[in-house]
Write an enzyme that holds these catalytic residues in place. Structure first.
Site, PDB file in Angstrom:
ATOM      1  N   ASP A   1      -5.860   3.000 -12.735  1.00 56.17           N
ATOM      2  CA  ASP A   1      -6.205   1.833 -13.564  1.00 56.17           C
ATOM      3  C   ASP A   1      -7.539   2.139 -14.245  1.00 56.17           C
ATOM      4  O   ASP A   1      -8.589   1.600 -13.873  1.00 56.17           O
ATOM      5  CB  ASP A   1      -6.294   0.585 -12.697  1.00 56.17           C
ATOM      6  CG  ASP A   1      -4.958   0.252 -12.057  1.00 56.17           C
ATOM      7  OD1 ASP A   1      -4.136  -0.407 -12.690  1.00 56.17           O
ATOM      8  OD2 ASP A   1      -4.731   0.696 -10.912  1.00 56.17           O
TER       9      ASP A   1
ATOM     10  N   LEU B   1       0.816  -1.221   0.000  1.00 56.82           N
ATOM     11  CA  LEU B   1       0.000   0.000   0.000  1.00 56.82           C
ATOM     12  C   LEU B   1       0.846   1.266   0.000  1.00 56.82           C
ATOM     13  O   LEU B   1       1.946   1.309   0.545  1.00 56.82           O
ATOM     14  CB  LEU B   1      -0.916  -0.011   1.229  1.00 56.82           C
ATOM     15  CG  LEU B   1      -1.868  -1.208   1.325  1.00 56.82           C
ATOM     16  CD1 LEU B   1      -2.775  -1.059   2.538  1.00 56.82           C
ATOM     17  CD2 LEU B   1      -2.692  -1.389   0.059  1.00 56.82           C
ATOM     18  N   HIS B   2       0.291   2.293  -0.636  1.00 55.46           N
ATOM     19  CA  HIS B   2       0.923   3.614  -0.662  1.00 55.46           C
ATOM     20  C   HIS B   2      -0.171   4.657  -0.475  1.00 55.46           C
ATOM     21  O   HIS B   2      -1.367   4.303  -0.298  1.00 55.46           O
ATOM     22  CB  HIS B   2       1.689   3.819  -1.973  1.00 55.46           C
ATOM     23  CG  HIS B   2       0.887   3.493  -3.197  1.00 55.46           C
ATOM     24  ND1 HIS B   2      -0.237   4.205  -3.565  1.00 55.46           N
ATOM     25  CD2 HIS B   2       1.014   2.508  -4.124  1.00 55.46           C
ATOM     26  CE1 HIS B   2      -0.744   3.686  -4.672  1.00 55.46           C
ATOM     27  NE2 HIS B   2      -0.012   2.649  -5.033  1.00 55.46           N
ATOM     28  N   ALA B   3       0.212   5.916  -0.557  1.00 55.25           N
ATOM     29  CA  ALA B   3      -0.752   7.001  -0.270  1.00 55.25           C
ATOM     30  C   ALA B   3      -1.956   6.979  -1.208  1.00 55.25           C
ATOM     31  O   ALA B   3      -3.034   7.458  -0.843  1.00 55.25           O
ATOM     32  CB  ALA B   3      -0.033   8.340  -0.347  1.00 55.25           C
TER      33      ALA B   3
ATOM     34  N   HIS C   1      -3.582   4.230  -2.261  1.00 55.95           N
ATOM     35  CA  HIS C   1      -4.552   3.322  -1.646  1.00 55.95           C
ATOM     36  C   HIS C   1      -5.210   3.980  -0.422  1.00 55.95           C
ATOM     37  O   HIS C   1      -6.409   3.862  -0.211  1.00 55.95           O
ATOM     38  CB  HIS C   1      -3.857   2.037  -1.162  1.00 55.95           C
ATOM     39  CG  HIS C   1      -3.248   1.199  -2.243  1.00 55.95           C
ATOM     40  ND1 HIS C   1      -1.896   1.051  -2.398  1.00 55.95           N
ATOM     41  CD2 HIS C   1      -3.820   0.454  -3.222  1.00 55.95           C
ATOM     42  CE1 HIS C   1      -1.646   0.248  -3.411  1.00 55.95           C
ATOM     43  NE2 HIS C   1      -2.789  -0.127  -3.940  1.00 55.95           N
TER      44      HIS C   1
ATOM     45  N   GLN D   1      -4.711 -12.460 -12.508  1.00 54.87           N
ATOM     46  CA  GLN D   1      -4.584 -11.261 -13.342  1.00 54.87           C
ATOM     47  C   GLN D   1      -3.149 -10.998 -13.799  1.00 54.87           C
ATOM     48  O   GLN D   1      -2.867  -9.965 -14.375  1.00 54.87           O
ATOM     49  CB  GLN D   1      -5.192 -10.052 -12.634  1.00 54.87           C
ATOM     50  CG  GLN D   1      -4.463  -9.570 -11.391  1.00 54.87           C
ATOM     51  CD  GLN D   1      -5.240  -8.481 -10.672  1.00 54.87           C
ATOM     52  OE1 GLN D   1      -6.195  -8.753  -9.949  1.00 54.87           O
ATOM     53  NE2 GLN D   1      -4.846  -7.228 -10.863  1.00 54.87           N
TER      54      GLN D   1
ATOM     55  N   SER E   1       2.340   0.635  -6.748  1.00 53.77           N
ATOM     56  CA  SER E   1       3.187  -0.314  -6.006  1.00 53.77           C
ATOM     57  C   SER E   1       4.386  -0.710  -6.870  1.00 53.77           C
ATOM     58  O   SER E   1       5.447  -1.050  -6.356  1.00 53.77           O
ATOM     59  CB  SER E   1       2.381  -1.562  -5.642  1.00 53.77           C
ATOM     60  OG  SER E   1       1.202  -1.183  -4.992  1.00 53.77           O
ATOM     61  N   ARG E   2       4.213  -0.688  -8.184  1.00 56.79           N
ATOM     62  CA  ARG E   2       5.292  -1.104  -9.092  1.00 56.79           C
ATOM     63  C   ARG E   2       6.398  -0.052  -9.204  1.00 56.79           C
ATOM     64  O   ARG E   2       7.470  -0.354  -9.738  1.00 56.79           O
ATOM     65  CB  ARG E   2       4.726  -1.433 -10.483  1.00 56.79           C
ATOM     66  CG  ARG E   2       3.882  -2.698 -10.474  1.00 56.79           C
ATOM     67  CD  ARG E   2       3.516  -3.157 -11.869  1.00 56.79           C
ATOM     68  NE  ARG E   2       2.999  -4.514 -11.858  1.00 56.79           N
ATOM     69  CZ  ARG E   2       1.698  -4.844 -11.857  1.00 56.79           C
ATOM     70  NH1 ARG E   2       0.786  -3.894 -11.879  1.00 56.79           N
ATOM     71  NH2 ARG E   2       1.321  -6.103 -11.839  1.00 56.79           N
TER      72      ARG E   2
END
Ligand code: PAF
Length: 283
Positions: free
Chosen positions: A155, A38-40, A42, A66, A191-192
């Site tokens: 996305d 998770l990051h800001a 999310h 996926q 996240s990537r």
């Protein structure tokens, strides 16, 4: 089990029990599906959901369906403790962390396909990806039956696919979206991004800068095909290894457009080293 004041739920029976209890108490329920790391971005979805429903539950599940062969399933970043801490500090009430065997038990054979919207753009570069997304999201929505579920606009194609499946299957959950959260230099949080080397990280900022410039050029009346071609070339010259697409599309149908008469979005997917990045802007 709890970490500080967040309940950690590991199976669907406990998930349904928790939700039934909340429902009996008269609470509305919001779901924030994630794959963790998770990051800001999310956390902004959690915060937005806290303004919409009484109880907020996040899910963390790195969904193998996926990821295509040769994609980053094995190296996808995982940090459950940090994720739970962040969710707890942001105010989420529970986190659902199922294991793979419980989501896809032996014999699991169902596949959800949203035809059309899933086929182009990322769907073309990542065959089967949106079937995987559609299948897990349908499953999570049926498991939790939340009043509201939220997905990030980064996305953008995924969001369109999920809105469609919710409508097509009469799922009783309202789908809402959260705006893209960006670093100071414009890079969309993902996240990537953790995969990027220091040099790649500098180049990565050009993705959003190029999109921004493309929006300005489109609004100034330049030909959209010329902007797409020149933006692609610019990114390749700047160090991106490949550009899967750079495309002005209708925001609802995701079909490529020739003018700005409808609701338009410009979308990009490009590879930098071993990392595939996506981003988009409203026009
Ligand atoms: O956007 C994501 O993190 C995932 O695609 C989702 C929606 C959680 C489904 O696995």
């Amino acid at each position: 089990m709890t970490q500080k004041n967040i309940a950690i739920i590991r199976n669907v029976t406990d998930l349904r029990q928790t939700i039934a209890k909340w429902r009996a108490e008269g609470h509305s329920i919001g779901l924030v599906p994630t794959m963790g790391a998770l990051h800001a971005g999310h956390l902004s979805l959690v915060t937005k959901m806290l303004g919409q429903t009484d109880k907020v539950i996040a899910s963390i599940f790195v969904n193998p369906k996926q990821f295509g062969a040769g994609e980053d399933l094995d190296r996808y970043p995982k940090n459950e403790d940090a994720d739970c801490k962040m969710l707890s500090e942001t105010g989420a009430h529970a986190v659902f962390i199922p294991d793979c065997a419980s989501i896809y038990p032996e014999g699991f054979s169902t596949n959800i396909t949203v035809a059309g919207l899933s086929d182009d753009l990322c769907g073309k570069a990542r065959p089967g990806h949106f079937d995987g997304v559609s299948t897990i999201v349908t499953k999570l929505l049926v498991q939790a039956m939340p009043d509201v579920a939220i997905f990030g606009e980064k996305d953008f194609q995924q969001l369109a696919v999920i809105k469609r499946l919710q409508q097509d299957l009469d799922l009783p959950t309202k789908i809402i979206s959260g705006a893209i959260v960006r670093e100071d230099d414009g890079l969309a949080l993902s996240s990537r991004n953790a995969y990027l080397t220091a040099d790649e990280r500098k180049i990565a900022a050009l993705l959003s800068a190029t999109l921004k410039q493309a929006v300005a050029r489109a609004n100034a009346g330049e030909d959209l095909r010329v902007i797409e071609a020149e933006s692609t070339l610019y990114l390749l010259k700047a160090g991106f290894k490949a550009v899967d697409y750079f495309s002005f599309v209708d925001a609802n149908t995701l079909k490529q457009v020739n003018d700005l008469s409808g609701q338009t979005r410009v979308l990009v997917a490009a590879h930098l080293g071993k990392t595939r990045l996506i981003d988009n802007f409203a026009v």
